[in-house]
Scaffold this motif. Sequence first.
Motif, PDB file in Angstrom:
ATOM      1  N   ILE A  41      20.206  62.843  26.900  1.00 18.97           N
ATOM      2  CA  ILE A  41      21.151  61.731  26.803  1.00 18.97           C
ATOM      3  C   ILE A  41      22.500  62.069  27.427  1.00 18.97           C
ATOM      4  N   PHE A  42      22.632  63.266  27.983  1.00 20.63           N
ATOM      5  CA  PHE A  42      23.874  63.665  28.625  1.00 20.63           C
ATOM      6  C   PHE A  42      23.747  63.487  30.130  1.00 20.63           C
ATOM      7  N   GLU A  43      24.862  63.142  30.748  1.00 19.90           N
ATOM      8  CA  GLU A  43      24.844  62.885  32.183  1.00 19.90           C
ATOM      9  C   GLU A  43      26.170  63.322  32.791  1.00 19.90           C
ATOM     10  N   CYS A  44      26.071  63.951  33.967  1.00 23.43           N
ATOM     11  CA  CYS A  44      27.251  64.301  34.750  1.00 23.43           C
ATOM     12  C   CYS A  44      27.171  63.501  36.043  1.00 23.43           C
ATOM     13  N   LYS A  45      28.240  62.766  36.353  1.00 19.88           N
ATOM     14  CA  LYS A  45      28.191  61.953  37.564  1.00 19.88           C
ATOM     15  C   LYS A  45      29.548  61.875  38.226  1.00 19.88           C
ATOM     16  N   GLU A  46      29.491  61.643  39.503  1.00 20.18           N
ATOM     17  CA  GLU A  46      30.691  61.448  40.297  1.00 20.18           C
ATOM     18  C   GLU A  46      31.085  59.979  40.230  1.00 20.18           C
ATOM     19  N   PRO A  47      32.384  59.684  40.152  1.00 24.23           N
ATOM     20  CA  PRO A  47      32.793  58.273  40.157  1.00 24.23           C
ATOM     21  C   PRO A  47      32.620  57.666  41.546  1.00 24.23           C
ATOM     22  N   SER A  48      32.370  56.376  41.589  1.00 22.36           N
ATOM     23  CA  SER A  48      32.195  55.661  42.851  1.00 22.36           C
ATOM     24  C   SER A  48      33.382  54.731  43.077  1.00 22.36           C
ATOM     25  N   HIS A  49      34.093  54.959  44.172  1.00 21.95           N
ATOM     26  CA  HIS A  49      35.241  54.104  44.485  1.00 21.95           C
ATOM     27  C   HIS A  49      34.783  52.672  44.776  1.00 21.95           C
ATOM     28  N   ASP A  50      33.653  52.529  45.463  1.00 20.15           N
ATOM     29  CA  ASP A  50      33.133  51.192  45.757  1.00 20.15           C
ATOM     30  C   ASP A  50      32.792  50.439  44.466  1.00 20.15           C
ATOM     31  N   ALA A  51      32.171  51.124  43.521  1.00 18.65           N
ATOM     32  CA  ALA A  51      31.839  50.496  42.241  1.00 18.65           C
ATOM     33  C   ALA A  51      33.114  50.112  41.495  1.00 18.65           C
ATOM     34  N   TYR A  52      34.129  50.954  41.587  1.00 17.99           N
ATOM     35  CA  TYR A  52      35.415  50.681  40.956  1.00 17.99           C
ATOM     36  C   TYR A  52      36.033  49.403  41.513  1.00 17.99           C
ATOM     37  N   VAL A  53      36.084  49.290  42.832  1.00 17.14           N
ATOM     38  CA  VAL A  53      36.697  48.128  43.482  1.00 17.14           C
ATOM     39  C   VAL A  53      35.882  46.860  43.232  1.00 17.14           C
ATOM     40  N   LEU A  54      34.563  46.958  43.364  1.00 14.82           N
ATOM     41  CA  LEU A  54      33.710  45.791  43.141  1.00 14.82           C
ATOM     42  C   LEU A  54      33.763  45.329  41.685  1.00 14.82           C
ATOM     43  N   GLY A  55      33.779  46.266  40.747  1.00 15.32           N
ATOM     44  CA  GLY A  55      33.884  45.916  39.332  1.00 15.32           C
ATOM     45  C   GLY A  55      35.214  45.268  39.010  1.00 15.32           C
ATOM     46  N   LEU A  56      36.276  45.772  39.603  1.00 24.44           N
ATOM     47  CA  LEU A  56      37.601  45.190  39.403  1.00 24.44           C
ATOM     48  C   LEU A  56      37.658  43.768  39.954  1.00 24.44           C
ATOM     49  N   ALA A  57      37.059  43.554  41.122  1.00 24.94           N
ATOM     50  CA  ALA A  57      37.016  42.211  41.708  1.00 24.94           C
ATOM     51  C   ALA A  57      36.189  41.264  40.835  1.00 24.94           C
ATOM     52  N   ALA A  58      35.081  41.742  40.295  1.00 22.28           N
ATOM     53  CA  ALA A  58      34.238  40.918  39.432  1.00 22.28           C
ATOM     54  C   ALA A  58      34.988  40.522  38.161  1.00 22.28           C
ATOM     55  N   ALA A  59      35.697  41.467  37.558  1.00 23.78           N
ATOM     56  CA  ALA A  59      36.465  41.175  36.350  1.00 23.78           C
ATOM     57  C   ALA A  59      37.584  40.171  36.635  1.00 23.78           C
ATOM     58  N   THR A  60      38.220  40.309  37.776  1.00 20.00           N
ATOM     59  CA  THR A  60      39.283  39.385  38.161  1.00 20.00           C
ATOM     60  C   THR A  60      38.732  37.975  38.352  1.00 20.00           C
ATOM     61  N   LEU A  61      37.616  37.855  39.047  1.00 15.70           N
ATOM     62  CA  LEU A  61      37.024  36.535  39.267  1.00 15.70           C
ATOM     63  C   LEU A  61      36.557  35.899  37.957  1.00 15.70           C
ATOM     64  N   LEU A  62      36.019  36.700  37.050  1.00 13.62           N
ATOM     65  CA  LEU A  62      35.624  36.176  35.744  1.00 13.62           C
ATOM     66  C   LEU A  62      36.841  35.637  34.999  1.00 13.62           C
ATOM     67  N   GLY A  63      37.918  36.373  35.030  1.00  9.66           N
ATOM     68  CA  GLY A  63      39.152  35.927  34.376  1.00  9.66           C
ATOM     69  C   GLY A  63      39.711  34.654  34.989  1.00  9.66           C
ATOM     70  N   ILE A  64      39.707  34.574  36.307  1.00  6.69           N
ATOM     71  CA  ILE A  64      40.221  33.379  36.988  1.00  6.69           C
ATOM     72  C   ILE A  64      39.356  32.163  36.660  1.00  6.69           C
ATOM     73  N   ALA A  65      38.045  32.331  36.672  1.00  8.18           N
ATOM     74  CA  ALA A  65      37.142  31.221  36.349  1.00  8.18           C
ATOM     75  C   ALA A  65      37.355  30.755  34.915  1.00  8.18           C
ATOM     76  N   HIS A  66      37.580  31.684  34.011  1.00 13.51           N
ATOM     77  CA  HIS A  66      37.787  31.316  32.613  1.00 13.51           C
ATOM     78  C   HIS A  66      39.095  30.550  32.431  1.00 13.51           C
ATOM     79  N   VAL A  67      40.146  31.048  33.036  1.00 15.49           N
ATOM     80  CA  VAL A  67      41.437  30.364  32.940  1.00 15.49           C
ATOM     81  C   VAL A  67      41.346  28.972  33.560  1.00 15.49           C
ATOM     82  N   LEU A  68      40.711  28.873  34.698  1.00 17.21           N
ATOM     83  CA  LEU A  68      40.563  27.582  35.376  1.00 17.21           C
ATOM     84  C   LEU A  68      39.785  26.589  34.516  1.00 17.21           C
TER      85      LEU A  68
END
Length: 159
Positions: A41-68
Amino acid sequence: MGKFMGIFACLLIVCLDMVGGILGIKAEAAQNQEKHLRLWIFECKEPSHDAYVLGLAAATLLGIAHVLANLLGGCSVCTQEEIEKASPTKKLSIACLVFTWIILAGGLSMLVIGIISNHKSRASCGFTHHHFLWIGGILCMVHALFAVAYYVTATSTLD
């Protein structure tokens, strides 16, 4: 003119949520491309900058859609007495509003957990955190359904 604006608002909310969902799923795919070592159940992994940026964009769009959806549908806070006397359409509108908030909380939580796990300073080992970005992306798409249902029922009670 009002019907055209209503259709446009619904399409805009759906597009924002769908693009957010797709970005969340793509962020999960980008995260899975990085090197990782797993032992039970343990895992060592490198962070992904692409996943970071895409996840941030997804969260932003979800927030904008909700506010709208909330701004266009009109946020109406009711007392218990008003809810009991309300029409079935108004009750459905309130239920959809509650579900959009619940889905927003769940989806945003999943996306934020995925974003944090892919931050540059988070290269570490620990318990496995699988599919948070994917679940957040799916919840973005579910949010679209309830947000449009809320908008339609809320604006139909105004007419």
